[in-house]
Design a protein around this motif. Structure first.
Motif, PDB file in Angstrom:
ATOM      1  N   ASP A 188       0.829  -1.203   0.000  1.00 21.06           N
ATOM      2  CA  ASP A 188       0.000   0.000   0.000  1.00 21.06           C
ATOM      3  C   ASP A 188       0.866   1.256   0.000  1.00 21.06           C
ATOM      4  OD1 ASP A 188      -2.318  -1.446  -0.031  1.00 21.06           O
ATOM      5  OD2 ASP A 188      -2.785  -1.189   2.100  1.00 21.06           O
ATOM      6  N   ASP A 189       1.956   1.205   0.712  1.00 19.79           N
ATOM      7  CA  ASP A 189       2.838   2.370   0.850  1.00 19.79           C
ATOM      8  C   ASP A 189       3.589   2.630  -0.465  1.00 19.79           C
ATOM      9  OD1 ASP A 189       5.559   3.672   1.487  1.00 19.79           O
ATOM     10  OD2 ASP A 189       4.443   3.968   3.351  1.00 19.79           O
ATOM     11  N   PRO A 190       3.477   3.844  -1.022  1.00 17.73           N
ATOM     12  CA  PRO A 190       4.156   4.138  -2.294  1.00 17.73           C
ATOM     13  C   PRO A 190       5.673   3.973  -2.221  1.00 17.73           C
ATOM     14  CG  PRO A 190       2.500   5.801  -1.824  1.00 17.73           C
ATOM     15  CD  PRO A 190       2.615   4.953  -0.592  1.00 17.73           C
ATOM     16  N   ALA A 191       6.276   4.331  -1.086  1.00 13.50           N
ATOM     17  CA  ALA A 191       7.726   4.194  -0.964  1.00 13.50           C
ATOM     18  C   ALA A 191       8.133   2.726  -1.009  1.00 13.50           C
ATOM     19  CB  ALA A 191       8.198   4.856   0.333  1.00 13.50           C
ATOM     20  N   LEU A 192       7.366   1.856  -0.337  1.00 14.24           N
ATOM     21  CA  LEU A 192       7.673   0.424  -0.375  1.00 14.24           C
ATOM     22  C   LEU A 192       7.434  -0.156  -1.762  1.00 14.24           C
ATOM     23  CD1 LEU A 192       6.210  -0.797   3.063  1.00 14.24           C
ATOM     24  CD2 LEU A 192       8.625  -0.525   2.409  1.00 14.24           C
ATOM     25  N   ARG A 193       6.435   0.364  -2.459  1.00  9.27           N
ATOM     26  CA  ARG A 193       6.203  -0.088  -3.839  1.00  9.27           C
ATOM     27  C   ARG A 193       7.404   0.224  -4.724  1.00  9.27           C
ATOM     28  NH1 ARG A 193       0.139   0.596  -6.205  1.00  9.27           N
ATOM     29  NH2 ARG A 193      -1.049  -0.049  -4.364  1.00  9.27           N
ATOM     30  N   GLN A 194       7.993   1.377  -4.495  1.00  8.82           N
ATOM     31  CA  GLN A 194       9.143   1.757  -5.303  1.00  8.82           C
ATOM     32  C   GLN A 194      10.341   0.876  -4.985  1.00  8.82           C
ATOM     33  OE1 GLN A 194      10.112   5.904  -4.983  1.00  8.82           O
ATOM     34  NE2 GLN A 194      11.612   5.838  -6.662  1.00  8.82           N
ATOM     35  N   GLN A 195      10.504   0.533  -3.701  1.00 10.61           N
ATOM     36  CA  GLN A 195      11.620  -0.334  -3.311  1.00 10.61           C
ATOM     37  C   GLN A 195      11.404  -1.770  -3.761  1.00 10.61           C
ATOM     38  OE1 GLN A 195      12.214   0.018   0.913  1.00 10.61           O
ATOM     39  NE2 GLN A 195      12.308   2.262   0.851  1.00 10.61           N
ATOM     40  N   SER A 196      10.159  -2.231  -3.687  1.00  5.69           N
ATOM     41  CA  SER A 196       9.830  -3.626  -4.024  1.00  5.69           C
ATOM     42  C   SER A 196       8.658  -3.625  -5.002  1.00  5.69           C
ATOM     43  CB  SER A 196       9.478  -4.420  -2.765  1.00  5.69           C
ATOM     44  OG  SER A 196      10.538  -4.382  -1.843  1.00  5.69           O
ATOM     45  N   PRO A 197       8.927  -3.431  -6.300  1.00  6.39           N
ATOM     46  CA  PRO A 197       7.833  -3.316  -7.276  1.00  6.39           C
ATOM     47  C   PRO A 197       7.153  -4.634  -7.631  1.00  6.39           C
ATOM     48  CG  PRO A 197       9.961  -3.134  -8.372  1.00  6.39           C
ATOM     49  CD  PRO A 197      10.246  -3.192  -6.905  1.00  6.39           C
ATOM     50  N   ALA A 198       7.750  -5.767  -7.264  1.00  6.77           N
ATOM     51  CA  ALA A 198       7.141  -7.060  -7.599  1.00  6.77           C
ATOM     52  C   ALA A 198       5.980  -7.347  -6.652  1.00  6.77           C
ATOM     53  CB  ALA A 198       8.181  -8.171  -7.502  1.00  6.77           C
ATOM     54  N   PRO A 199       4.896  -7.939  -7.165  1.00  5.22           N
ATOM     55  CA  PRO A 199       3.770  -8.284  -6.280  1.00  5.22           C
ATOM     56  C   PRO A 199       4.165  -9.355  -5.271  1.00  5.22           C
ATOM     57  CG  PRO A 199       3.454  -9.214  -8.462  1.00  5.22           C
ATOM     58  CD  PRO A 199       4.640  -8.310  -8.558  1.00  5.22           C
ATOM     59  N   LEU A 200       3.705  -9.176  -4.049  1.00  2.00           N
ATOM     60  CA  LEU A 200       4.049 -10.097  -2.977  1.00  2.00           C
ATOM     61  C   LEU A 200       3.033 -11.232  -2.871  1.00  2.00           C
ATOM     62  CD1 LEU A 200       5.283  -7.198  -2.003  1.00  2.00           C
ATOM     63  CD2 LEU A 200       5.593  -8.406   0.140  1.00  2.00           C
ATOM     64  N   LEU A 201       3.463 -12.283  -2.219  1.00  2.19           N
ATOM     65  CA  LEU A 201       2.591 -13.356  -1.753  1.00  2.19           C
ATOM     66  C   LEU A 201       3.257 -13.881  -0.493  1.00  2.19           C
ATOM     67  CD1 LEU A 201       0.092 -15.245  -2.350  1.00  2.19           C
ATOM     68  CD2 LEU A 201       1.768 -16.856  -3.268  1.00  2.19           C
ATOM     69  N   ILE A 202       2.728 -13.522   0.672  1.00  2.00           N
ATOM     70  CA  ILE A 202       3.391 -13.885   1.920  1.00  2.00           C
ATOM     71  C   ILE A 202       2.375 -13.904   3.053  1.00  2.00           C
ATOM     72  CG2 ILE A 202       4.029 -11.474   2.398  1.00  2.00           C
ATOM     73  CD1 ILE A 202       6.699 -12.613   3.549  1.00  2.00           C
ATOM     74  N   SER A 203       2.429 -14.933   3.846  1.00  2.00           N
ATOM     75  CA  SER A 203       1.493 -15.037   4.966  1.00  2.00           C
ATOM     76  C   SER A 203       2.074 -14.371   6.204  1.00  2.00           C
ATOM     77  CB  SER A 203       1.181 -16.509   5.275  1.00  2.00           C
ATOM     78  OG  SER A 203       2.282 -17.127   5.914  1.00  2.00           O
ATOM     79  N   ASP A 204       1.205 -14.064   7.149  1.00  2.95           N
ATOM     80  CA  ASP A 204       1.682 -13.669   8.470  1.00  2.95           C
ATOM     81  C   ASP A 204       2.450 -14.836   9.077  1.00  2.95           C
ATOM     82  OD1 ASP A 204       0.351 -11.242   8.191  1.00  2.95           O
ATOM     83  OD2 ASP A 204      -1.433 -11.939   9.264  1.00  2.95           O
ATOM     84  N   TRP A 205       3.316 -14.528  10.039  1.00  2.00           N
ATOM     85  CA  TRP A 205       3.939 -15.601  10.813  1.00  2.00           C
ATOM     86  C   TRP A 205       2.862 -16.257  11.676  1.00  2.00           C
ATOM     87  CZ3 TRP A 205       8.520 -17.591   9.876  1.00  2.00           C
ATOM     88  CH2 TRP A 205       9.514 -16.821   9.286  1.00  2.00           C
ATOM     89  N   LEU A 206       2.747 -17.559  11.563  1.00  2.00           N
ATOM     90  CA  LEU A 206       1.702 -18.307  12.272  1.00  2.00           C
ATOM     91  C   LEU A 206       2.312 -19.018  13.475  1.00  2.00           C
ATOM     92  CD1 LEU A 206       0.097 -19.929   9.099  1.00  2.00           C
ATOM     93  CD2 LEU A 206      -0.606 -17.813  10.240  1.00  2.00           C
ATOM     94  N   PRO A 207       1.772 -18.825  14.680  1.00  2.00           N
ATOM     95  CA  PRO A 207       2.316 -19.516  15.857  1.00  2.00           C
ATOM     96  C   PRO A 207       2.015 -21.006  15.809  1.00  2.00           C
ATOM     97  CG  PRO A 207       0.321 -18.323  16.447  1.00  2.00           C
ATOM     98  CD  PRO A 207       0.631 -17.954  15.026  1.00  2.00           C
ATOM     99  N   VAL A 208       3.071 -21.808  15.924  1.00  5.95           N
ATOM    100  CA  VAL A 208       2.945 -23.259  15.907  1.00  5.95           C
ATOM    101  C   VAL A 208       3.836 -23.816  17.016  1.00  5.95           C
ATOM    102  CG1 VAL A 208       2.408 -23.385  13.444  1.00  5.95           C
ATOM    103  CG2 VAL A 208       4.782 -23.479  14.180  1.00  5.95           C
ATOM    104  N   GLU A 209       3.912 -25.123  17.100  1.00  4.38           N
ATOM    105  CA  GLU A 209       4.705 -25.762  18.147  1.00  4.38           C
ATOM    106  C   GLU A 209       6.161 -25.294  18.093  1.00  4.38           C
ATOM    107  OE1 GLU A 209       6.400 -30.222  19.058  1.00  4.38           O
ATOM    108  OE2 GLU A 209       4.333 -30.046  18.371  1.00  4.38           O
ATOM    109  N   GLY A 210       6.637 -24.676  19.160  1.00  2.91           N
ATOM    110  CA  GLY A 210       8.045 -24.296  19.290  1.00  2.91           C
ATOM    111  C   GLY A 210       8.477 -23.056  18.548  1.00  2.91           C
TER     112      GLY A 210
END
Length: 223
Positions: free
Chosen positions: A151-173
């Motif tokens: 969403d941030d224009p500055a981050l778009r300029q730094q990373s122009p490729a579309p992302l696909l990334i999940s939140d960190w999910l709490p699991v065992e350990g």
């Protein structure tokens, strides 16, 4: 009448002598095969292909992760034609972890990352889908799959490729997440750049995450 009796007597005599078929022959009876007959030898089955192993990692790769003393958290439902092409491990008392890179013949990739700590949040992206995989150890917070541009224009300029990334999910350990092409191409620098899974396919992979217990071997067969 006498002629008829004579003909009847002749036929009866022939039946007694077995020269004509006066009743159906009994069915042929075949006995069981001889136990002395040699049996064909059965060839040994070939070794299982790499794709037969649970989560597509071989026993040697499983042992490499187990050596860290960390839970083995990996997807159990992986899209067809994918294979493990890289495994990285990090030994550290606080931030130890591992990364397993999956790739198919069309250069689609996804990365499963596990870490003990040192996680951060994901800046907002154009799109977000909720995640509630069964593996979660804490379902009081909201988790999601983030994709598209920042969403941030500055981050778009730094990373122009579309992302696909999940939140960190709490699991065992520790924590686990799925990362797509933007992170893979910028941090692992594959010889041929990766492309992303469809968001729906990524969610299916995340929903299949499981802790692989110690009594399950690399080929998915219990001891």
């Amino acid at each position: 009448m006498g002629a008829r009796r004579t003909l009847g007597g002749v036929i009866a005599g022939l039946c007694l002598l077995g020269l004509v078929a006066c009743r159906p022959a009994p069915p042929e009876v075949t006995g069981p095969p001889s136990l002395d007959e040699p049996t064909a030898s059965v060839p040994a089955p070939p070794p299982p292909p790499d794709t037969a192993f649970l989560a597509l990692i071989t026993p040697a790769q499983t042992a490499q992760i187990r050596a860290l003393g960390l839970p083995l958290v990996l997807p159990t439902a992986i899209p067809d034609e994918f294979a493990v092409v890289q495994l990285l491990t990090q030994s550290d008392e606080r931030f130890g972890g591992y990364q397993v890179l999956y790739r198919d013949g069309s250069d689609r990739c996804f990365l499963i990352e596990y870490t003990m700590g040192g996680i951060g949040g994901i800046p907002p992206t154009e799109n977000r889908l909720p995640l509630t995989p069964p593996i979660l150890t804490d379902d009081t917070a909201e988790y999601g799959l983030n994709y598209g541009l920042y969403d941030d224009p500055a981050l778009r300029q730094q990373s122009p490729a579309p992302l696909l990334i999940s939140d960190w999910l709490p699991v065992e350990g520790g924590f686990v997440r799925l990362s797509g092409a933007a992170l893979i191409n910028s941090t692992l620098s594959p010889e041929v750049p990766c492309t992303n899974l469809a968001p729906e396919a990524a969610i299916a992979v995340i929903n299949s995450l499981a802790v692989i217990s110690d009594d399950i071997q690399g080929d998915g067969v219990p001891e």
